[in-house]
Design a protein around this motif. Structure first.
Motif, PDB file in Angstrom:
ATOM      1  N   CYS A   1       6.032   1.340   1.216  1.00 47.59           N
ATOM      2  CA  CYS A   1       6.462   2.488   2.009  1.00 47.59           C
ATOM      3  C   CYS A   1       7.464   3.329   1.240  1.00 47.59           C
ATOM      4  O   CYS A   1       8.360   2.791   0.576  1.00 47.59           O
ATOM      5  CB  CYS A   1       7.104   1.975   3.306  1.00 47.59           C
ATOM      6  SG  CYS A   1       7.661   3.258   4.432  1.00 47.59           S
TER       7      CYS A   1
ATOM      8  N   ASP B   1      10.715   7.475   4.300  1.00 41.07           N
ATOM      9  CA  ASP B   1       9.836   7.559   5.476  1.00 41.07           C
ATOM     10  C   ASP B   1      10.415   6.699   6.600  1.00 41.07           C
ATOM     11  O   ASP B   1       9.971   5.582   6.849  1.00 41.07           O
ATOM     12  CB  ASP B   1       8.426   7.108   5.104  1.00 41.07           C
ATOM     13  CG  ASP B   1       7.417   7.331   6.221  1.00 41.07           C
ATOM     14  OD1 ASP B   1       7.829   7.678   7.349  1.00 41.07           O
ATOM     15  OD2 ASP B   1       6.210   7.141   5.970  1.00 41.07           O
TER      16      ASP B   1
ATOM     17  N   SER C   1       7.962   5.269   9.435  1.00 45.83           N
ATOM     18  CA  SER C   1       7.132   4.134   9.045  1.00 45.83           C
ATOM     19  C   SER C   1       7.971   2.865   8.887  1.00 45.83           C
ATOM     20  O   SER C   1       7.532   1.762   9.230  1.00 45.83           O
ATOM     21  CB  SER C   1       6.392   4.433   7.743  1.00 45.83           C
ATOM     22  OG  SER C   1       5.426   5.446   7.947  1.00 45.83           O
TER      23      SER C   1
ATOM     24  N   GLU D   1      10.553   3.065  -3.455  1.00 52.25           N
ATOM     25  CA  GLU D   1       9.685   2.621  -2.368  1.00 52.25           C
ATOM     26  C   GLU D   1      10.111   1.227  -1.912  1.00 52.25           C
ATOM     27  O   GLU D   1      10.830   0.523  -2.626  1.00 52.25           O
ATOM     28  CB  GLU D   1       8.225   2.590  -2.832  1.00 52.25           C
ATOM     29  CG  GLU D   1       7.689   3.964  -3.233  1.00 52.25           C
ATOM     30  CD  GLU D   1       6.400   3.865  -4.027  1.00 52.25           C
ATOM     31  OE1 GLU D   1       5.353   4.321  -3.526  1.00 52.25           O
ATOM     32  OE2 GLU D   1       6.441   3.328  -5.158  1.00 52.25           O
TER      33      GLU D   1
END
Length: 212
Positions: A22, A26, A29, A203
């Motif tokens: 992810c 974000d 999410s 990420e």
């Protein structure tokens, strides 16, 4: 809707663990993943560097050479002990011995053709580290695995390997090189930064074990 589909697919195929990568920005999410049993296991940092036409040198005090078949067993031994900051080791559901075997197999396959080049360093006549180079296209490449044995750390081996890899990429007209490292490994981050890499993306890795 996606999470429901994931659960149905996992049940149908009897999958034990799902990985989810992810974007760290974000937030929606991230919240959904955490609400539905996904567990954060790693921060994935992608760094990049651009190679110009000036040439790249490496530390001549530590011999750097292409790996040979005779070195494979020694490289596997280094791999078993060198990647403990990665997400598989951080997830206690994975047996430590299987994590060791993963990286042992990874470097063995790299030496057998999965990598375009594997460089090693030697210290006092013994293999003490490795780096794998991968050509993604005519102009882009990436560094896969990098490891330095305990006895060789703090002696410039990591930098010598990275510089040798960059020289190899540059000699093949590759102008962009990326590498992925862990958010929990500041030493690796500093090494790549000293060699000219800058951050490209951040990420988050999540693992989902639906039956635990």
């Amino acid at each position: 809707a996606i999470l429901t589909a994931v659960d149905d697919w996992v049940l149908q195929h009897q999958v034990e663990c799902i990985y989810f990568l992810c974007d760290a920005a974000d937030s929606e999410s991230i919240a959904l993943a955490e609400q539905h049993g996904f567990h954060l296991t790693d921060i994935r940092l992608t760094l990049e560097t651009s190679l110009g036409a000036g040439g790249t040198t490496w530390n001549e005090t530590l011999p750097v050479h292409p790996a040979t078949p005779e070195q494979t067993e020694a490289l596997k031994a280094i791999a078993r002990a060198s990647h403990t900051a990665t997400r598989f080791y951080q997830d206690a559901r994975f047996q430590r011995s299987r994590c060791d075997a993963l990286y042992e197999t990874w470097i063995e396959k790299s030496c057998n053709g999965d990598a375009d080049m594997v460089f090693t360093i030697q210290l006092e006549g013994q293999v003490a580290g490795y780096i794998t180079c991968h050509r993604d296209s005519d102009a882009v490449g990436h560094i896969g695995l990098l490891a330095v044995a305990e006895v060789a750390r703090g002696r410039g081996g990591g930098r010598a390997l990275v510089q040798a890899a960059l020289h190899w990429f540059q000699s093949r007209q590759i102008t962009q090189v990326t590498v992925v490292t862990q958010g929990g490994s500041p030493q690796a981050q500093r090494l790549y930064q000293r060699c000219g890499f800058i951050s490209r993306s951040v990420e988050l890795w999540y693992h989902y074990w639906p039956n635990t």
